[in-house]
Scaffold this motif. Structure first.
Motif, PDB file in Angstrom:
ATOM      1  N   UNK A   5     -10.783 -10.333  -1.223  1.00 26.80           N
ATOM      2  CA  UNK A   5     -11.923  -9.993  -2.080  1.00 26.80           C
ATOM      3  C   UNK A   5     -11.943  -8.517  -2.452  1.00 26.80           C
ATOM      4  N   UNK A   6     -11.809  -7.650  -1.468  1.00 29.97           N
ATOM      5  CA  UNK A   6     -11.951  -6.216  -1.701  1.00 29.97           C
ATOM      6  C   UNK A   6     -10.857  -5.681  -2.621  1.00 29.97           C
ATOM      7  N   UNK A   7      -9.611  -6.045  -2.355  1.00 29.30           N
ATOM      8  CA  UNK A   7      -8.527  -5.507  -3.178  1.00 29.30           C
ATOM      9  C   UNK A   7      -8.589  -6.033  -4.601  1.00 29.30           C
ATOM     10  N   UNK A   8      -9.033  -7.269  -4.782  1.00 31.40           N
ATOM     11  CA  UNK A   8      -9.171  -7.805  -6.136  1.00 31.40           C
ATOM     12  C   UNK A   8     -10.256  -7.054  -6.900  1.00 31.40           C
ATOM     13  N   UNK A  54       0.409  -1.653  -8.128  1.00 31.11           N
ATOM     14  CA  UNK A  54       0.108  -1.120  -6.802  1.00 31.11           C
ATOM     15  C   UNK A  54      -0.891  -2.002  -6.065  1.00 31.11           C
ATOM     16  N   UNK A  55      -1.938  -2.440  -6.747  1.00 31.38           N
ATOM     17  CA  UNK A  55      -2.952  -3.245  -6.062  1.00 31.38           C
ATOM     18  C   UNK A  55      -2.422  -4.630  -5.689  1.00 31.38           C
ATOM     19  N   UNK A  56      -1.591  -5.235  -6.543  1.00 29.40           N
ATOM     20  CA  UNK A  56      -1.020  -6.541  -6.206  1.00 29.40           C
ATOM     21  C   UNK A  56      -0.075  -6.419  -5.014  1.00 29.40           C
ATOM     22  N   UNK A  57       0.809  -5.454  -5.046  1.00 25.12           N
ATOM     23  CA  UNK A  57       1.761  -5.284  -3.945  1.00 25.12           C
ATOM     24  C   UNK A  57       1.038  -4.907  -2.654  1.00 25.12           C
ATOM     25  N   UNK A  58       0.017  -4.094  -2.744  1.00 28.85           N
ATOM     26  CA  UNK A  58      -0.744  -3.698  -1.562  1.00 28.85           C
ATOM     27  C   UNK A  58      -1.477  -4.897  -0.966  1.00 28.85           C
ATOM     28  N   UNK A 107      -0.676  -8.173  -1.323  1.00 32.05           N
ATOM     29  CA  UNK A 107       0.301  -9.090  -0.734  1.00 32.05           C
ATOM     30  C   UNK A 107       0.879  -8.538   0.563  1.00 32.05           C
ATOM     31  N   UNK A 108       1.189  -7.255   0.566  1.00 34.79           N
ATOM     32  CA  UNK A 108       1.741  -6.643   1.773  1.00 34.79           C
ATOM     33  C   UNK A 108       0.762  -6.644   2.928  1.00 34.79           C
ATOM     34  N   UNK A 109      -0.480  -6.299   2.643  1.00 35.18           N
ATOM     35  CA  UNK A 109      -1.486  -6.271   3.703  1.00 35.18           C
ATOM     36  C   UNK A 109      -1.752  -7.673   4.238  1.00 35.18           C
ATOM     37  N   UNK A 110      -1.788  -8.658   3.340  1.00 29.91           N
ATOM     38  CA  UNK A 110      -2.033 -10.029   3.789  1.00 29.91           C
ATOM     39  C   UNK A 110      -0.853 -10.563   4.604  1.00 29.91           C
ATOM     40  N   UNK A 111       0.362 -10.218   4.234  1.00 27.12           N
ATOM     41  CA  UNK A 111       1.527 -10.647   5.016  1.00 27.12           C
ATOM     42  C   UNK A 111       1.501 -10.025   6.410  1.00 27.12           C
ATOM     43  N   UNK A 124       5.476  -4.644   4.890  1.00 22.16           N
ATOM     44  CA  UNK A 124       5.856  -3.238   4.749  1.00 22.16           C
ATOM     45  C   UNK A 124       6.714  -3.032   3.508  1.00 22.16           C
ATOM     46  N   UNK A 125       7.612  -3.983   3.223  1.00 19.86           N
ATOM     47  CA  UNK A 125       8.436  -3.902   2.015  1.00 19.86           C
ATOM     48  C   UNK A 125       7.554  -3.940   0.769  1.00 19.86           C
ATOM     49  N   UNK A 126       6.562  -4.840   0.734  1.00 20.79           N
ATOM     50  CA  UNK A 126       5.668  -4.904  -0.420  1.00 20.79           C
ATOM     51  C   UNK A 126       4.902  -3.599  -0.607  1.00 20.79           C
ATOM     52  N   UNK A 127       4.475  -2.983   0.476  1.00 19.23           N
ATOM     53  CA  UNK A 127       3.785  -1.698   0.364  1.00 19.23           C
ATOM     54  C   UNK A 127       4.675  -0.668  -0.311  1.00 19.23           C
ATOM     55  N   UNK A 128       5.924  -0.572   0.160  1.00 19.30           N
ATOM     56  CA  UNK A 128       6.850   0.403  -0.416  1.00 19.30           C
ATOM     57  C   UNK A 128       7.226   0.031  -1.848  1.00 19.30           C
ATOM     58  N   UNK A 129       7.409  -1.245  -2.114  1.00 15.00           N
ATOM     59  CA  UNK A 129       7.772  -1.717  -3.448  1.00 15.00           C
ATOM     60  C   UNK A 129       6.646  -1.441  -4.447  1.00 15.00           C
ATOM     61  N   UNK A 130       5.413  -1.517  -4.012  1.00 22.82           N
ATOM     62  CA  UNK A 130       4.274  -1.265  -4.900  1.00 22.82           C
ATOM     63  C   UNK A 130       4.127   0.193  -5.285  1.00 22.82           C
ATOM     64  N   UNK A 131       4.647   1.079  -4.475  1.00 24.72           N
ATOM     65  CA  UNK A 131       4.532   2.503  -4.806  1.00 24.72           C
ATOM     66  C   UNK A 131       5.604   2.961  -5.783  1.00 24.72           C
ATOM     67  N   UNK A 132       6.671   2.202  -5.918  1.00 24.10           N
ATOM     68  CA  UNK A 132       7.765   2.601  -6.820  1.00 24.10           C
ATOM     69  C   UNK A 132       7.316   2.736  -8.276  1.00 24.10           C
ATOM     70  N   UNK A 133       6.494   1.827  -8.842  1.00 26.01           N
ATOM     71  CA  UNK A 133       6.083   1.990 -10.243  1.00 26.01           C
ATOM     72  C   UNK A 133       5.218   3.230 -10.492  1.00 26.01           C
ATOM     73  N   UNK A 134       4.665   3.813  -9.444  1.00 25.24           N
ATOM     74  CA  UNK A 134       3.847   5.014  -9.638  1.00 25.24           C
ATOM     75  C   UNK A 134       4.673   6.172 -10.182  1.00 25.24           C
ATOM     76  N   UNK A 135       5.968   6.129  -9.951  1.00 28.73           N
ATOM     77  CA  UNK A 135       6.838   7.210 -10.408  1.00 28.73           C
ATOM     78  C   UNK A 135       7.306   7.015 -11.844  1.00 28.73           C
TER      79      UNK A 135
END
Length: 95
Positions: A72-75, A37-41, A43-47, A14-25
């Motif tokens: 595979x899909x996120x990459x 965003x894709x890397x953090x998403x 890693x977060x989803x896999x965790x 959950x932290x990785x999900x939120x952390x990945x959205x921060x650079x969008x701003x």
């Protein structure tokens, strides 16, 4: 013990999900934003899925399939989004 590790993994995801959205701003390029965003998403989803795997060990075939699909899909989706984010002029000059 295992339940505590599972909870930590889910919280980290959950932290990785939120952390990945921060650079969008930020004001960086859209390719950088999509990459972070894709890397953090991923890693977060896999965790989160690994945490669920520890909690629900009976469901390991489905959760293992989810892990492989996420990897595979996120990459692939990250590469497609980065390709679409580059301008037409950049793609022509690269060819």
């Amino acid at each position: 013990m295992i339940n505590g590790i599972a909870n930590i993994l889910i919280a980290m995801g959950t932290f990785f999900w939120l952390w990945g959205t921060a650079p969008l701003l930020g004001k960086r390029s859209s390719v950088f934003k999509l990459h972070s965003l894709s890397v953090a998403d991923t890693l977060g989803s896999m965790a989160i899925v690994v945490g669920l795997l520890l909690k629900l060990s009976r469901e390991w075939p489905l959760l293992l399939l989810a892990l492989i699909s996420l990897a595979l899909w996120n990459t692939v989706l990250g590469y497609v989004l980065a390709y679409c984010a580059t301008g037409e002029e950049e793609r022509i000059s690269d060819a």
